[in-house]
Each structure stands twice: as C-alpha cells, then as structure tokens.
Design a protein around this motif. Structure first.
Motif, short mmCIF file in Angstrom:
data_model
loop_
_atom_site.label_atom_id
_atom_site.label_comp_id
_atom_site.label_asym_id
_atom_site.label_seq_id
_atom_site.Cartn_x
_atom_site.Cartn_y
_atom_site.Cartn_z
N ASP A 33 -10.80 7.42 7.16
CA ASP A 33 -9.72 8.36 7.47
C ASP A 33 -9.24 9.11 6.25
O ASP A 33 -8.47 10.07 6.39
CB ASP A 33 -8.55 7.61 8.11
N TRP A 34 -9.64 8.67 5.05
CA TRP A 34 -9.14 9.32 3.83
C TRP A 34 -10.28 9.93 3.01
O TRP A 34 -10.16 10.08 1.78
CB TRP A 34 -8.36 8.31 2.99
N LEU A 81 -11.25 1.74 -2.21
CA LEU A 81 -11.66 1.46 -0.84
C LEU A 81 -12.32 2.69 -0.24
O LEU A 81 -11.93 3.81 -0.55
CB LEU A 81 -10.47 1.04 0.03
N SER A 112 0.85 -1.20 0.00
CA SER A 112 0.00 0.00 0.00
C SER A 112 0.88 1.24 0.00
O SER A 112 1.97 1.23 0.59
CB SER A 112 -0.92 0.00 1.22
N LYS A 131 -0.49 2.44 6.18
CA LYS A 131 -0.75 1.07 5.77
C LYS A 131 0.47 0.42 5.11
O LYS A 131 0.35 -0.66 4.53
CB LYS A 131 -1.92 1.02 4.77
N ASP A 161 -12.21 4.33 2.85
CA ASP A 161 -11.52 4.48 4.12
C ASP A 161 -12.01 5.75 4.79
O ASP A 161 -11.82 6.85 4.27
CB ASP A 161 -10.01 4.54 3.88
#
Length: 551
Positions: free
Chosen positions: A511-512, A507, A433, A438, A509
């Motif tokens: 947090d992103w 994905l 990643s 990650k 995510d």
C-alpha cells in the motif's frame, strides 16, 4: 534412611489396548494403531495377536497389510493416549503417593517405604500385574535403586530371572552385519518371541539394593535412554553393553560422544541424582446441589444459585483464584443435561459480580421433565492477588484505571459478553508506527487493559479512514482548486498542510509503494472535510488520493 527403590511400569501396547477397551464393535483378530512418521503411515502400537502374526512397531502400514490382510487399524490419537496415561497415573497412586509419568507409555513409582505394605516388592508387582490384567492392559515392570536402572530392566530384561535380551538386537549392530541380521527372525534379533508378551503379566526383574551395576552390566547401551543414532555409533566401536561403558573414563566419553551419554550412565548407576516429580492433581472448583424433588421454575434455579454461589466464592478466595468462565449445569430427570456458560472480563471470586451474568442466562435453560441436580463449575480460573501498598507509579496507574471505569467497566463488559460473546468486544491499542493506518491495533477488550499512552500526532487524524481512493486532479504537488471524487466535482474552500509522511523503508508494504506522501486537510464548498494526499510515486505513477474524512 532407607535405600531408595524405584518401580518402572511400561505399557508396550497402551494405544492399541486403549482402543480395544473402548471399541466394542471391533472383530477379534490382529489390531494395530497407525501414525504418520516422515509422511509414511507406520504401526505405532500392536495388539498381542498382531505381534504374534509377525508385525513389528515402526513397520509401514502397507507392508503390514500385505503380511496380514485381516489386520484392523485405527489412527493414533496422541491427546487421548496422554489422557489415558494420566488416568493410569492416578490409578497407580494406590501403591505410592509419588508417581510420575514417562510419556508416551510409562510410569515411574517411588516405592521407598511403601513395598512392605503389600508384602514386599515381588508381591506388589504381582498385584499390579493382576490389576493390569483385569483392566486388559499389558505391563512390564522393573525395580531398582535408580530411575534409569528400573527403566532399563522393565524394557530390556526378559522374565523373572532378569536375563538381558540378546545383545545382537539389530538396533545394536554395526552396519556391516545388518544385511545378515535382517535375514533372521525378529525374535532372534533381540525382539520378543511370538506369544512372549502375550503370555500374561508377571512380576518383572528386581535389582536388589546395591546391585544396580551388576543388573545393568549385560544390558545393551540402548537401555541408557540414549538416542538410537548414538547407540549405533557406540556399537560400531564395539561398545555394545553397559558394562563396556561403565569402565571407560568419563572425560573421554563426554569428549567423544557428548555430555548426554555420561549423564544417562551416571543417572542409571546412581552417581547423578534423578528426582521424580509427581504431577500435581489439577484444582477443581465446583459445587453440587442435589434436590429431593425435580424443579422447573426459574425462581427455583435462582434460589439454588443463591445457595451455591457463596460456597464457590469462598473456595476460590481461599485458593487465591478468580473465575474466568463459570458454567451452570442442570441435570434433568431423564438423565440429560442443560448448561449455560458465562465469561468474566476480569477473573473474580466475588459472588456479586458472577450472579448477574448467570441470572441473564437462566431463561435459556429448558427444564424438561424437571431438574434434580444443579452443579456450578469454575471452568477456567486465574490467580487473583490481594492489593498491596504501591509506589507513585503504580498509584498513578490505579488512578488511570479508575478513570477508565475500573470494576464498573469490567462488569459492563461481562454483561455485554454474556449476550454477544466476550470475543466480539474489542478496543484499540496504540502501536509503534508513524503510518496512519498502523498507529493502532485491535485487541479483545476482555483480555487487554485500556492504554493511556496514546502518542500525540503532529497533526489531527480523521475520524473515519479507508483505503486510499483515486482523486481525479492534475498530477502536480500543488493543491488543486477543484477535483473529482466518487463521481462528484468538488471545489476546495480551505486547506491546511502539507504534512509529509514517508513509508517504512525497512518494510515492503504494497500500500505504500507510492513513495512519500503530502497530506492535506481539505474543506470543500459543499461541507466535506477530507484528508487528501499527493503520492510522489516511487514504483508507480504519482497522483492524488483520498484517505479519510474528518466528520
């Protein structure tokens, strides 16, 4: 070559009788074992008294209690029942070395060349029946030329005559007749009459060599070890007995009902071979030292360990196994036991690598009134292979392992693990990643290898990384001359960047969700070296954040 002869043993009350053997405080009377099937508690195993009271397997527990209020029940334990069946498999090894399990309630014994040692097949079955009666077990038996035929005779034939059970078993009937069949008593629908199974063990039906087809002909199609739904479909078409199927063309049966029906039929008739795979007994690696007088000093335990370790090491080496966990058992004079256990980072049979770990644990043993027997057990083992000639790639990997510490590192992990536990020692491993948090995963050091394939990032990463913290500054992509972070106002002295990192668009995510980030390495006038980024904002407002520190 002699004709192959197979004995099938069926224990119809295995779970219930296991409980009755172990539970001494149960009052006499109907007893059953219940399990959950489709979110409903049903009876899975019955005692003779429970069956005589009219209860049947598969009956809901609430209905059984309404019919028999004095019924005693226990919850099914599949693991203990499987262990009990394994014990019975070892017990059956006295009649033939070729014994296999048929979970959950059966055994298969290859009697080829063994029956004459006991006076013939019938005498052997009588001896098995007597042994099972002494053990408090109900057993049904059948002997034939094939595994499938012996299985069918043990479960679907009555008595010594080998007569087939009634073909109008409700499991064999068409749906149109089930309403009438349900009004009959269960033993009139093919089940055992009250007391039939409770009348004692006896020699079961024997199909003479070459008479398998004749013995199987009157049995219901369910005796072919097929699914109940398939048996019901065959019954609706009038194919109720095995003799009805034996004369049918195989291609038509396979095309209409599937290959499984044809395979089971051919196995029962001996057309398709069905080998018996006896379970191999597990390998045990243990050394015992019985002492003439009880001991209690640590020096005496070390001396005992010095005598046992080389013997255990030689046994492991000869078997090509290495110990992962070693247990030292100290049996005391008052019939109690103290034990310690250590784990190795890598499996090994070398005594010099095991001895220091056990020596560290000797002080934890309380000798009490004295230790009169010491036992050293390899509780968990793994295969260990000798080193062979290797190519350039493997040689390079060996060189990397030596640079990372090799055996010395494994011994260090073992010593630390003996104190704090091997599972608490971890190491980082590279992950596939580009997201900063990650790029690595956490693995247990004892069950992983160090990696030399760390990818080189495009820019340095901070030594310490935390969840992004809000930085109070102007919401513009331009690096601010001053900003406020953790209640302090800091001024920018030197900055390198930006490094743009995009989220993993495949994905979601949380947090992103801030979208694309521009990272800066910022050195403040007060000396902090921070990793700041500006979030351009995809699903949330943009702004500045602090993600880590370089020192």
């Amino acid at each position: 070559m002699s004709q192959r002869r197979i004995l099938s043993l069926w224990f119809p009350r295995l779970a219930a009788e296991r409980w009755l053997r172990e539970a001494r405080g149960l009052p006499s009377g109907p007893f059953a074992v219940s399990g959950e099937v489709g979110n409903t508690q049903v009876l899975t195993s019955l005692s003779a008294e429970a069956q005589a009271a009219g209860l049947v397997r598969g009956q809901p527990l609430r209905d059984a209690r309404a019919m028999c209020p004095e019924l005693q029940t226990r919850i099914a334990n599949p693991r203990q029942e499987a262990d009990f069946l394994a014990v019975l498999r070892r017990w059956a090894g006295q009649y033939s070395p070729w014994v296999s399990e048929e979970p959950p309630e059966g055994l298969v014994v290859d009697l080829t060349g063994c029956a004459h040692l006991f006076g013939g097949e019938e005498a052997l079955m009588n001896e098995i029946a007597g042994d099972c009666a002494a053990l408090g077990l109900t057993v049904r038996m059948g002997v034939a030329d094939t595994v499938g035929a012996a299985w069918a005779l043990a479960r679907f034939s009555d008595g010594e005559s080998g007569a087939a059970r009634s073909g109008d078993d409700i499991a064999q009937e068409a749906r149109a007749t089930r309403s009438r069949a349900a009004k009959r008593r269960h033993w009139e629908r093919g089940g055992a009459a009250p007391g039939a199974l409770a009348s004692g063990n006896r020699a079961g039906p024997i199909a003479l060599p070459g008479q398998t087809r004749t013995a199987l002909a009157p049995l219901p199609v369910l005796a072919l070890r097929i699914d109940g739904a398939l048996a019901a479909m065959l019954n609706r078409l009038g194919l109720r007995r095995i003799e009805d199927l034996a004369g049918q063309p195989r291609a038509a049966l396979a095309r209409r009902f599937g290959r499984e029906l044809v395979r089971r039929l051919d196995q029962a008739l001996g057309v398709e071979p069905e080998p018996i795979g006896p379970a191999r007994p597990p390998a045990h690696f243990a050394v015992r030292l019985t002492l003439p007088e009880p001991i209690g000093l640590a020096e005496d335990l070390r001396a005992a360990l010095e005598r046992m370790l080389p013997v255990l090491s030689d046994r492991l080496r000869n078997a090509g196994q290495g110990a992962r966990r070693i247990r030292l058992e100290c049996h005391r004079a008052d019939q109690s036991m103290e034990w310690v256990e250590v784990g190795l980072a890598r499996p090994s049979f070398e005594a010099d690598r095991i001895r220091p770990l056990l020596t560290m644990k000797l002080d934890d043993i309380d000798a009490g009134f004295g230790i009169d027997m010491v036992r050293l057990v390899a509780a968990s083992t793994e295969p260990v292979h000798a080193h062979q000639h290797r190519g350039h790639l493997e040689a390079a990997a060996d060189g990397a392992d030596r640079r990372s510490g090799g055996v010395e590192m494994d011994d260090l992990l073992g010593r630390i693990g003996a104190r704090v536990g091997l599972e608490t020692i971890t190491r980082l491993h590279p992950a596939d990643s580009h997201i900063p948090e990650k790029t690595s995963i956490l693995l247990a050091a004892a069950w992983s290898e160090p990696s030399g394939l760390w990818p080189r990032p495009r820019a340095p990463r901070p030594l310490e990384m935390w969840r992004p913290e809000i930085v109070q500054a102007e919401e513009t992509p331009d690096l601010p001359a001053s900003f406020r972070w953790r209640g302090r106002t800091l001024e920018t002295r030197v900055a390198l960047g930006p490094e743009r990192i995009a989220p993993e668009w495949w994905l979601d995510d949380p947090d992103w969700r801030s979208g694309i980030r521009d990272y800066w390495r910022v050195t403040t006038r007060s000396g902090e070296r921070l990793w700041l980024y500006f979030a351009h904002g995809a699903t949330m407002s943009p702004g500045w954040f602090c993600h880590g520190s370089f020192c």
